[in-house]
Write an enzyme that holds these catalytic residues in place. Structure first.
Site, PDB file in Angstrom:
ATOM      1  N   CYS A  93       0.834  -1.207   0.000  1.00 21.96           N
ATOM      2  CA  CYS A  93       0.000   0.000   0.000  1.00 21.96           C
ATOM      3  C   CYS A  93       0.863   1.248   0.000  1.00 21.96           C
ATOM      4  O   CYS A  93       0.577   2.209  -0.712  1.00 21.96           O
ATOM      5  CB  CYS A  93      -0.926  -0.006   1.213  1.00 21.96           C
ATOM      6  SG  CYS A  93      -2.017   1.441   1.297  1.00 21.96           S
ATOM      7  N   CYS A 189      -7.641  -1.719   6.532  1.00 16.27           N
ATOM      8  CA  CYS A 189      -8.959  -1.104   6.426  1.00 16.27           C
ATOM      9  C   CYS A 189      -9.983  -2.043   5.816  1.00 16.27           C
ATOM     10  O   CYS A 189     -11.112  -2.119   6.270  1.00 16.27           O
ATOM     11  CB  CYS A 189      -8.876   0.182   5.597  1.00 16.27           C
ATOM     12  SG  CYS A 189     -10.491   0.951   5.295  1.00 16.27           S
TER      13      CYS A 189
END
Length: 360
Positions: A93, A189
């Site tokens: 990420c 998330c």
């Protein structure tokens, strides 16, 4: 352009830059489409990020990177679990989204540099940008940033990297930032607070199979080998086994092809210990290794204390690393990150270790 996540760390990063007179704006990244579960806090975080920018008095921007996240991070995440490995999506990420697409978006909006609330530091030494540990060793995030290179570091600020977490909280309280008491986010998330097995099972339907000890004796049944990683204790649900001690069991191996999970009752089982590991292609923060053979320290997982090792750089760019003392649960798919004192040299994915293979 500050990456405002709706958390206290990025809030204080933005506040400190504003107090220093830097012209700035905030940008919130949405990296996961709402799947209707209510477990991802993206909308709550976005509202908090808007409130922080309003309190500081800076413009707020929003960008949806969910497609980029899916292609650059999540597809790899699934492929690694399907292969029986344990990936580290936070590393990807950072490389693929936060310091690539976010950086591009910031520049498109007119920014020259980006800033985030990571606990790390950047220094310019001998003509090179160096990635340094955060001053708060318990919060240091350089492990997850090891894929950054010279171009990204030249354009990046880590405004809170020199501060301990407690001081960051205090600054947020004193400044009246609405996130000052917000709980730190943990995990990924797209999984949020939901059950990991239930979530992963949506994408990788798993089959129950046997749990065996290292000698191949059946001691239980698992819901799917994908759900477990080396060294794991929780979730095995192995009851009393006749003739065995009433002691915890730990995952010591996985055979995806045969759908078998291997366990042992020794936390430091010899099946978990390795002194030599082989990595995939190495990413060097400064663009090249310090030598073809050198000594440094390394981490094979986050929050582990660095361990002394000898590094051999192979002709194909991979590494062979020899540790002074055996490492517990060095796991294929996870990151090997090298350090020279506080400086992060770079990192690579662990491919294999010399730990023994159960029931071989």
């Amino acid at each position: 352009m500050v990456g405002v996540s709706g958390g206290v760390d990025s809030s204080v990063a933005a506040w400190l830059l504003a107090q220093a007179g830097e012209p700035l704006a905030g940008l919130f990244m949405q990296n996961w489409d709402d799947d209707g579960s209510g477990d991802c806090r993206a909308e709550e975080d976005r509202r908090d990020a808007v409130a922080v920018c309003g309190r500081i008095g800076i413009p707020f921007h929003f960008r949806d990177f969910s497609k980029e996240y899916w292609a650059g991070v999540f597809e790899h995440f699934l492929a690694e679990y399907a292969a029986g490995r344990t990936p580290n999506p936070d590393v990807l990420c950072n490389r693929e989204v936060k310091f690539k697409h976010f950086l591009d978006a910031a520049r498109a909006l007119g920014a020259e540099r980006i800033a985030t609330g990571h606990y790390a530091q950047v220094a310019r030494e001998r003509g090179c940008w160096r990635l340094l540990r955060g001053a708060d060793r318990d919060k240091d995030q350089s492990y997850f940033l090891h894929q950054l290179g010279q171009a990204q570091l030249a354009a990046t600020l880590f405004p809170i990297g020199h501060l301990p977490k407690a001081q960051v909280r205090q600054i947020a309280r004193d400044a009246g930032l609405p996130t000052h008491a917000k709980k730190d986010s943990t995990g990924i998330c797209f999984i949020g607070e939901r059950d990991f097995r239930e979530f992963l099972g949506r994408y990788l339907p798993a089959q129950p199979g046997e749990i065996r000890d290292p000698r191949g004796v059946r001691v239980g049944e698992h819901p799917g080998v994908f759900y477990f990683t080396l060294g794991q204790r929780e979730g095995l649900a192995i009851g009393g086994v006749r003739g065995r001690a009433a002691a915890p069991w730990y995952v010591v191996g996985k055979d995806v092809a045969r759908n078998v999970l291997y366990v042992d009752q020794d936390r430091d089982s010899p099946w978990l210990l390795s002194s030599v590991l082989r990595s995939g292609p190495m990413h060097w923060v400064e663009g090249a290794p310090p030598a073809s053979s050198f000594e440094c320290t390394a981490q094979v997982r986050y929050r582990q204390h660095e361990e002394p090792c000898q590094v051999q750089v192979q002709d194909d760019g991979t590494l062979q690393v020899h540790f002074e003392r055996p490492q517990r649960a060095a796991t294929p798919g996870q990151s090997l990150v090298l350090y020279d004192g506080p400086a992060c040299l770079g990192g690579a994915v662990i491919e294999a270790t010399d730990a023994p293979t159960p029931a071989s």
